[in-house]
Design a protein around this motif. Structure first.
Motif, PDB file in Angstrom:
ATOM      1  N   PRO A  42      45.176  43.599  52.515  1.00 40.85           N
ATOM      2  CA  PRO A  42      43.918  43.187  53.176  1.00 40.85           C
ATOM      3  C   PRO A  42      42.728  43.182  52.224  1.00 40.85           C
ATOM      4  N   ASN A  43      42.694  44.144  51.278  1.00 41.97           N
ATOM      5  CA  ASN A  43      41.535  44.190  50.381  1.00 41.97           C
ATOM      6  C   ASN A  43      41.484  42.971  49.457  1.00 41.97           C
ATOM      7  N   ILE A  44      42.663  42.472  49.071  1.00 37.92           N
ATOM      8  CA  ILE A  44      42.700  41.253  48.250  1.00 37.92           C
ATOM      9  C   ILE A  44      42.175  40.068  49.047  1.00 37.92           C
ATOM     10  N   LEU A  45      42.614  39.966  50.297  1.00 42.06           N
ATOM     11  CA  LEU A  45      42.150  38.860  51.149  1.00 42.06           C
ATOM     12  C   LEU A  45      40.636  38.938  51.353  1.00 42.06           C
ATOM     13  N   SER A  46      40.126  40.149  51.560  1.00 44.01           N
ATOM     14  CA  SER A  46      38.673  40.304  51.750  1.00 44.01           C
ATOM     15  C   SER A  46      37.915  39.902  50.490  1.00 44.01           C
ATOM     16  N   SER A  47      38.444  40.293  49.324  1.00 42.53           N
ATOM     17  CA  SER A  47      37.785  39.935  48.068  1.00 42.53           C
ATOM     18  C   SER A  47      37.745  38.426  47.873  1.00 42.53           C
ATOM     19  N   LEU A  48      38.867  37.762  48.164  1.00 43.66           N
ATOM     20  CA  LEU A  48      38.911  36.300  48.001  1.00 43.66           C
ATOM     21  C   LEU A  48      37.975  35.610  48.991  1.00 43.66           C
ATOM     22  N   ARG A  49      37.901  36.140  50.213  1.00 39.58           N
ATOM     23  CA  ARG A  49      37.010  35.535  51.210  1.00 39.58           C
ATOM     24  C   ARG A  49      35.556  35.670  50.763  1.00 39.58           C
ATOM     25  N   ARG A  50      35.183  36.864  50.283  1.00 43.66           N
ATOM     26  CA  ARG A  50      33.804  37.058  49.825  1.00 43.66           C
ATOM     27  C   ARG A  50      33.488  36.208  48.600  1.00 43.66           C
ATOM     28  N   TYR A  86      48.668  29.318  37.838  1.00 40.30           N
ATOM     29  CA  TYR A  86      48.808  30.685  38.297  1.00 40.30           C
ATOM     30  C   TYR A  86      47.691  31.515  37.703  1.00 40.30           C
ATOM     31  N   VAL A  87      47.240  32.512  38.483  1.00 42.62           N
ATOM     32  CA  VAL A  87      46.112  33.362  38.103  1.00 42.62           C
ATOM     33  C   VAL A  87      46.577  34.803  38.161  1.00 42.62           C
ATOM     34  N   THR A  88      46.266  35.577  37.113  1.00 43.16           N
ATOM     35  CA  THR A  88      46.713  36.961  37.065  1.00 43.16           C
ATOM     36  C   THR A  88      45.671  37.899  37.671  1.00 43.16           C
ATOM     37  N   LYS A  89      46.170  38.991  38.282  1.00 46.64           N
ATOM     38  CA  LYS A  89      45.308  40.056  38.767  1.00 46.64           C
ATOM     39  C   LYS A  89      45.110  41.091  37.657  1.00 46.64           C
ATOM     40  N   PRO A  90      43.941  41.703  37.515  1.00 45.19           N
ATOM     41  CA  PRO A  90      42.717  41.320  38.215  1.00 45.19           C
ATOM     42  C   PRO A  90      42.163  40.025  37.651  1.00 45.19           C
ATOM     43  N   TRP A  91      41.600  39.205  38.481  1.00 45.23           N
ATOM     44  CA  TRP A  91      41.116  37.901  38.037  1.00 45.23           C
ATOM     45  C   TRP A  91      39.656  37.970  37.590  1.00 45.23           C
ATOM     46  N   ASP A  92      39.279  37.014  36.784  1.00 44.14           N
ATOM     47  CA  ASP A  92      37.878  36.794  36.428  1.00 44.14           C
ATOM     48  C   ASP A  92      37.275  35.860  37.479  1.00 44.14           C
ATOM     49  N   GLU A  93      36.208  36.311  38.145  1.00 44.18           N
ATOM     50  CA  GLU A  93      35.681  35.549  39.273  1.00 44.18           C
ATOM     51  C   GLU A  93      35.250  34.141  38.864  1.00 44.18           C
ATOM     52  N   ASN A  94      34.585  34.030  37.719  1.00 43.61           N
ATOM     53  CA  ASN A  94      34.158  32.697  37.266  1.00 43.61           C
ATOM     54  C   ASN A  94      35.359  31.802  36.992  1.00 43.61           C
ATOM     55  N   ASP A  95      36.398  32.381  36.360  1.00 45.24           N
ATOM     56  CA  ASP A  95      37.579  31.582  36.022  1.00 45.24           C
ATOM     57  C   ASP A  95      38.287  31.073  37.267  1.00 45.24           C
ATOM     58  N   ILE A  96      38.514  31.963  38.257  1.00 42.14           N
ATOM     59  CA  ILE A  96      39.266  31.536  39.447  1.00 42.14           C
ATOM     60  C   ILE A  96      38.461  30.535  40.269  1.00 42.14           C
ATOM     61  N   VAL A  97      37.121  30.711  40.293  1.00 41.35           N
ATOM     62  CA  VAL A  97      36.293  29.721  41.006  1.00 41.35           C
ATOM     63  C   VAL A  97      36.383  28.369  40.308  1.00 41.35           C
TER      64      VAL A  97
END
Length: 439
Positions: free
Chosen positions: A21-29, A110-121
């Motif tokens: 759930p915390n991963i889903l919340s992070s992606l939603r935010r 594919y994107v690795t955890k932990p991700w860089d927010e700028n990169d994944i966006v």
């Protein structure tokens, strides 16, 4: 079967699938502030159920989930909703699982955890842009096919009108394309002029940015960068010192090795100022990212973010080497100007520390390669003829750009060059070529 489609006015919909759930919340935010509609599912089965009822443009799935892993889930998404873009989120180096996702789910990235927010966006934005282009291509192909059917039904007497209209459309297309090319050329020329203005603050800097830009262009080409990405590196090199406009003359006149602590601190802020100056210009957004990271080091000891290795944008890794190579030779970094071979030795000695090994390898190959035969020649101003084209920027003896490369010479421009030489008491080195008769 439900089909994924989107309209030009509706926001893109992203489905995030993860059992945490915390991963889903992070992606939603992370994605909601960017205007995306974000759906979440706690597993592959729940994700498939959502896809049955919702229009989804892009799916981000975790790899390791109970009951149905990411590769299995994305394989079903590919089979049932092939138009939906698929991304894999993995938190461990499981090469086989990634290969399964690539082979079975045909993932986009594919994107690795932990991700860089700028990169994944950026990954998501580029993926959605690509999808939009593909959909537009399909729409245009369908439109073309429909028009072809209609054309086949026309009476033979309309053939002449169709041919006339086709010629008009072609002419309009050619005119628009030519105007676009002129606009691109004007844009680059404007950047070069502005680069000249930046360099006017220091005599030793004359021509520095152009030399760095040319080497950066060659490095980008050697490293496989093409199109807009290579162009951004070239422009970033021309504007590399824009953030230094706020520095005092005493900082600019001294080599870097002679700065005191206060001067060094002021210098290290110039990449941030460069980013701030350019971030409002959408056309130069990628350039501003490169400029921000131009003082980063491959080993993580750079500024302003302490990025390490491949986390540093490729354009910034290229610019760092190209700028230092020329800076060492003009005395901008150390107490004396180094010879080219001395500067190269320092570059090679800093591989893996200051510089990316891949960029150094490309630099070494460029330094060792044989220059191919030139298609142009050097002429005196009195030998110029209307119609000749400049193969290189025309630079005055004090380092200012007079005309940009690819400028077509006219009788009026040639007369101006002759007058310029007469008033300034020196000949210009002019590189030109004759355009092909078929061009």
């Amino acid at each position: 079967m439900h089909t994924s489609t989107s309209t030009s006015t509706a926001p893109s919909t992203i489905l995030c699938v993860d059992d945490e759930p915390n991963i889903l919340s992070s992606l939603r935010r992370l994605f909601r502030p960017h205007g995306y509609r974000v759906l979440t599912a706690d597993g592959g089965a729940a994700g498939l159920a959502l896809l049955e009822s919702e229009t989804v443009d892009l799916v981000i799935s975790d790899m390791r989930m109970p009951q149905m892993d990411g590769a299995q889930f994305l394989a079903q998404v590919r089979q049932r909703w092939p138009g939906t873009i698929r991304l894999l989120l993995t938190g461990y180096a499981d090469i086989q699982s990634i290969l399964d996702a690539i082979n079975q789910g045909e993932i986009y990235r594919y994107v690795t955890k932990p991700w860089d927010e700028n990169d994944i966006v950026l990954v998501v934005r580029h993926a959605l842009e690509r999808r939009a282009l593909e959909q537009e291509k399909l729409r245009l192909e369908a439109l073309t096919a429909s028009q072809n059917v209609e054309l086949q039904a026309l009476n033979a007497s309309l053939e002449a009108k169709v041919a006339t209209r086709t010629q008009q459309l072609k002419q309009s297309h050619d005119e628009v394309q030519a105007a676009n090319e002129r606009l691109k050329a004007t844009f680059v020329t404007t950047i070069k002029v502005f680069s000249n203005l930046i360099e006017m603050r220091g005599g030793k800097l004359a021509g520095h940015a152009r030399r760095v830009a040319e080497l950066s262009r060659k490095l980008a080409q050697a490293l496989g960068l093409e199109g807009q990405e290579a162009r951004d590196v070239f422009i970033a090199a021309l504007l590399k010192d824009i953030g230094k406009l706020s520095l005092s003359d005493d900082v600019l006149e001294l080599p870097a090795s002679a700065w005191n602590g206060e001067q060094l601190a002021a210098f290290r802020k110039h990449p941030l100022r460069a980013e701030q100056l350019l971030m409002a210009l959408d056309e130069l957004r990628a350039v501003s990212v490169i400029l921000r990271s131009q003082l980063e080091r491959f080993d993580g000891g750079g500024f302003p973010d302490g990025l390490v290795g491949l986390a540093i944008p490729m354009g910034a890794r290229i610019l760092a080497l190209a700028s230092d190579y020329d800076g060492l030779q003009i005395g901008a970094m150390v107490q004396r100007s180094l010879r080219a071979d001395e500067a190269r030795t320092l570059i090679y000695d800093s591989v893996g520390k200051r510089y990316d090994p891949a960029v150094v390898a490309a630099f070494r190959s460029i330094m060792e390669e044989t220059e191919p035969p030139a298609r142009d020649l050097t002429v005196l101003s009195g030998q110029l003829e209307p119609g000749m084209v400049l193969s290189r920027d025309l630079i005055s003896r004090d380092g200012l750009m007079l005309l940009a490369a690819e400028h077509v010479l006219t009788a009026r421009v040639i007369a101006q060059l002759l007058d310029f030489e007469g008033k300034n008491g020196g000949r210009l080195s002019i590189r030109v070529y004759a355009p092909s008769k078929d061009a």
